[in-house]
Scaffold this motif. Structure first.
Motif, PDB file in Angstrom:
ATOM      1  N   LEU A 115       2.331   6.691  -6.995  1.00  0.00           N
ATOM      2  CA  LEU A 115       1.315   7.603  -7.524  1.00  0.00           C
ATOM      3  C   LEU A 115       1.718   9.057  -7.300  1.00  0.00           C
ATOM      4  N   SER A 116       2.375   9.341  -6.179  1.00  0.00           N
ATOM      5  CA  SER A 116       2.806  10.719  -5.911  1.00  0.00           C
ATOM      6  C   SER A 116       3.847  11.180  -6.922  1.00  0.00           C
ATOM      7  N   ALA A 165      -3.037  -6.139  -7.955  1.00  0.00           N
ATOM      8  CA  ALA A 165      -3.554  -5.805  -9.288  1.00  0.00           C
ATOM      9  C   ALA A 165      -4.526  -4.639  -9.246  1.00  0.00           C
ATOM     10  N   GLN A 166      -5.117  -4.382  -8.079  1.00  0.00           N
ATOM     11  CA  GLN A 166      -6.069  -3.286  -7.941  1.00  0.00           C
ATOM     12  C   GLN A 166      -5.394  -1.937  -7.699  1.00  0.00           C
ATOM     13  N   LEU A 167      -4.126  -1.966  -7.371  1.00  0.00           N
ATOM     14  CA  LEU A 167      -3.425  -0.726  -7.019  1.00  0.00           C
ATOM     15  C   LEU A 167      -2.781  -0.125  -8.264  1.00  0.00           C
ATOM     16  N   PRO A 168      -3.206   1.082  -8.660  1.00  0.00           N
ATOM     17  CA  PRO A 168      -2.752   1.646  -9.942  1.00  0.00           C
ATOM     18  C   PRO A 168      -1.286   2.028  -9.982  1.00  0.00           C
ATOM     19  N   GLY A 169      -0.651   2.165  -8.804  1.00  0.00           N
ATOM     20  CA  GLY A 169       0.763   2.531  -8.786  1.00  0.00           C
ATOM     21  C   GLY A 169       1.703   1.356  -8.893  1.00  0.00           C
ATOM     22  N   LEU A 170       1.134   0.142  -8.972  1.00  0.00           N
ATOM     23  CA  LEU A 170       1.967  -1.057  -9.031  1.00  0.00           C
ATOM     24  C   LEU A 170       1.754  -1.798 -10.345  1.00  0.00           C
ATOM     25  N   ARG A 171       2.821  -2.427 -10.817  1.00  0.00           N
ATOM     26  CA  ARG A 171       2.737  -3.286 -11.997  1.00  0.00           C
ATOM     27  C   ARG A 171       3.374  -4.624 -11.642  1.00  0.00           C
ATOM     28  N   VAL A 172       2.542  -5.652 -11.521  1.00  0.00           N
ATOM     29  CA  VAL A 172       3.037  -6.976 -11.148  1.00  0.00           C
ATOM     30  C   VAL A 172       3.826  -7.583 -12.301  1.00  0.00           C
ATOM     31  N   ALA A 176       5.324   1.280 -10.216  1.00  0.00           N
ATOM     32  CA  ALA A 176       6.458   0.546  -9.671  1.00  0.00           C
ATOM     33  C   ALA A 176       6.368  -0.919 -10.089  1.00  0.00           C
ATOM     34  N   PRO A 177       7.389  -1.467 -10.757  1.00  0.00           N
ATOM     35  CA  PRO A 177       7.394  -2.903 -11.078  1.00  0.00           C
ATOM     36  C   PRO A 177       7.611  -3.705  -9.805  1.00  0.00           C
ATOM     37  N   GLU A 232       0.838  -1.212   0.000  1.00  0.00           N
ATOM     38  CA  GLU A 232       0.000   0.000   0.000  1.00  0.00           C
ATOM     39  C   GLU A 232       0.868   1.255   0.000  1.00  0.00           C
ATOM     40  N   VAL A 233       1.944   1.235   0.772  1.00  0.00           N
ATOM     41  CA  VAL A 233       2.819   2.413   0.848  1.00  0.00           C
ATOM     42  C   VAL A 233       3.520   2.646  -0.489  1.00  0.00           C
TER      43      VAL A 233
END
Length: 421
Positions: A138-139, A186-193, A144-145, A131-132
């Motif tokens: 996003l900021s 997968a729901q967090l837009p700042g992350l790319r799995v 982030a991969p 989450e962090v």
């Protein structure tokens, strides 16, 4: 294999007499062999030949920039576990897209620095961390991969302090919860799995724990793909052990490790990342120390060295064994005697070996601790106001000091006296 061998009765580091280095830099000191570092890196690289792969050196084993640059120029990526290690890797010229960021406690500042400087991936260890990182990414307006480190609950059968893949260890998320954790990622837009991460421990001397863990990773890969995740990268960690004695059974070779990876994971079509540290650096380094006194005690004799537990903490911390040999090659028929080999620090724990059989030695003689290249210099301290000892890198018939010994004034002047004193 290493490049610390006797020639004409004296120990050499590649083509340099160790006694010559000691005469110039003083004792104790660490000495690394470029040829050994490169040979061990290439063994891993060759073991995975034909597979899409990256060998990311776990720089916590030995992080001097000269070592990092040597390996990076050979093609190695880096595995870092702190903001400081990330900064070291960047300073050594390692591109961000070849740096993997591991560790259970990454801070917002560390995440931000890596996202701004470039990063291959973050190996996430918990949902709060996920989450962090999403917030930080996003900021900055980036993605982030990430991989998620799964804990497969596999006993690595190694020292309890360096086992990381059992359910009671602090690392990763339980593999049984992986699908729900990946669903949240997968729901967090700042992350790319991008894949899965696993690491079960250090100094493994058997391939079976690896095999058990990797089979679980293969099953998870198929399940996550069924869930719609693009799993195209598997970070398998490090942990392959090294021989710390000349007499014990040899751990598996990198070529055998690579063959096992092909057997268990080769059909998945994933890019493979491995993160060896100890096996690359361990036997590539020695610590050289001088005998200060030979002391006769009650029922035992002591070799008191100028090196101490603050210089090489592994024996005190892990009950670790290091072969200790004289710099001058003993005669084949030399009678050996048992000694307790100790340092000058005011701790009973400042003991390197008990009742170790040694050839005749005297005050002023030099000895070398073999297999000291990993977790030696990086874990050293200035306890008892003992200066950090020099690090020396040898290449062929050349050597250079790559970390100098600080003076007492330099150490003391770091202190700041408050205005009221």
């Amino acid at each position: 294999m290493d490049h610390f061998l006797y020639h004409n009765g004296a120990l050499y580091a590649e083509d340099v007499p160790v006694a010559e280095i000691a005469a110039q830099v003083g004792t104790p000191f660490y000495c690394y062999s470029t040829a050994t570092l490169l040979r061990h890196y290439r063994l891993f690289d060759e073991a995975l030949a034909g597979m899409n792969h990256v060998v990311c050196y776990a720089m916590k084993a030995a992080s001097n920039q000269a070592i990092l640059k040597t390996l990076a120029e050979a093609g190695a990526g880096m595995d870092v576990v702190s903001g400081g290690e990330y900064a070291r890797a960047i300073a050594a010229g390692v591109p961000g897209d070849r740096i993997v960021f591991s560790g259970v406690g990454k801070t917002r500042d560390e995440m931000r620095a890596a996202l701004e400087g470039g990063i291959r991936q973050f190996n996430l260890e918990s949902e709060p961390e996920m989450e962090v990182l999403n917030e930080v990414a996003l900021s900055l307006g980036v993605q982030a991969p990430v991989t998620v480190r799964v804990n497969p609950d596999v006993d690595a059968k190694t020292h309890a302090k360096i086992a990381t893949g059992k359910s009671e260890n602090k690392f990763g998320i339980p593999i049984a919860r992986a699908r729900e954790v990946y669903a949240r990622a997968a729901q967090l837009p700042g992350l790319r799995v991008v894949g899965i991460d696993v690491h079960i421990g250090s100094q493994l001397t058997d391939l079976e724990p690896f095999r058990l863990a990797y089979r679980k990773v293969a099953e998870l890969t198929r399940a996550l793909r069924e869930d719609g995740h693009d799993i195209h990268r598997l970070d398998l960690g490090g942990g392959l052990g090294i021989p710390y004695t000349r007499s014990n059974e040899a751990p598996p070779l990198p070529i055998e490790y690579g063959a096992m990876i092909r057997e268990e994971l080769g059909d998945l079509g994933c890019e493979i990342e491995i993160e060896p540290g100890r096996l690359i650096a361990g036997n590539a380094g020695i610590m050289v120390s001088k005998v200060v006194y030979v002391k006769s005690g009650e029922g035992r004799d002591f070799l008191i060295l100028d090196g101490a537990m603050n210089d090489l903490v592994r024996p005190a911390m892990y009950e670790a064994h290091h072969d200790i040999i004289p710099i001058i090659e003993p005669e084949a028929a030399a009678e050996q005697r048992p000694y307790d080999i100790v340092g000058p620090v005011c701790e009973t724990g400042d003991t390197f070996a008990k009742q170790r059989m040694m050839p005749p030695v005297a005050a002023g003689d030099l000895v070398a601790f073999r297999s000291a290249g990993a977790y030696g210099a990086v874990m050293s301290s200035e306890y008892n106001t003992r200066p950090l000892i020099p690090e020396v890198l040898v290449k062929g018939d050349q050597f250079a000091v790559i970390r100098s010994r600080p003076t007492f004034d330099e150490i003391i002047n770091r202190d700041t006296i408050p205005s009221w004193l």
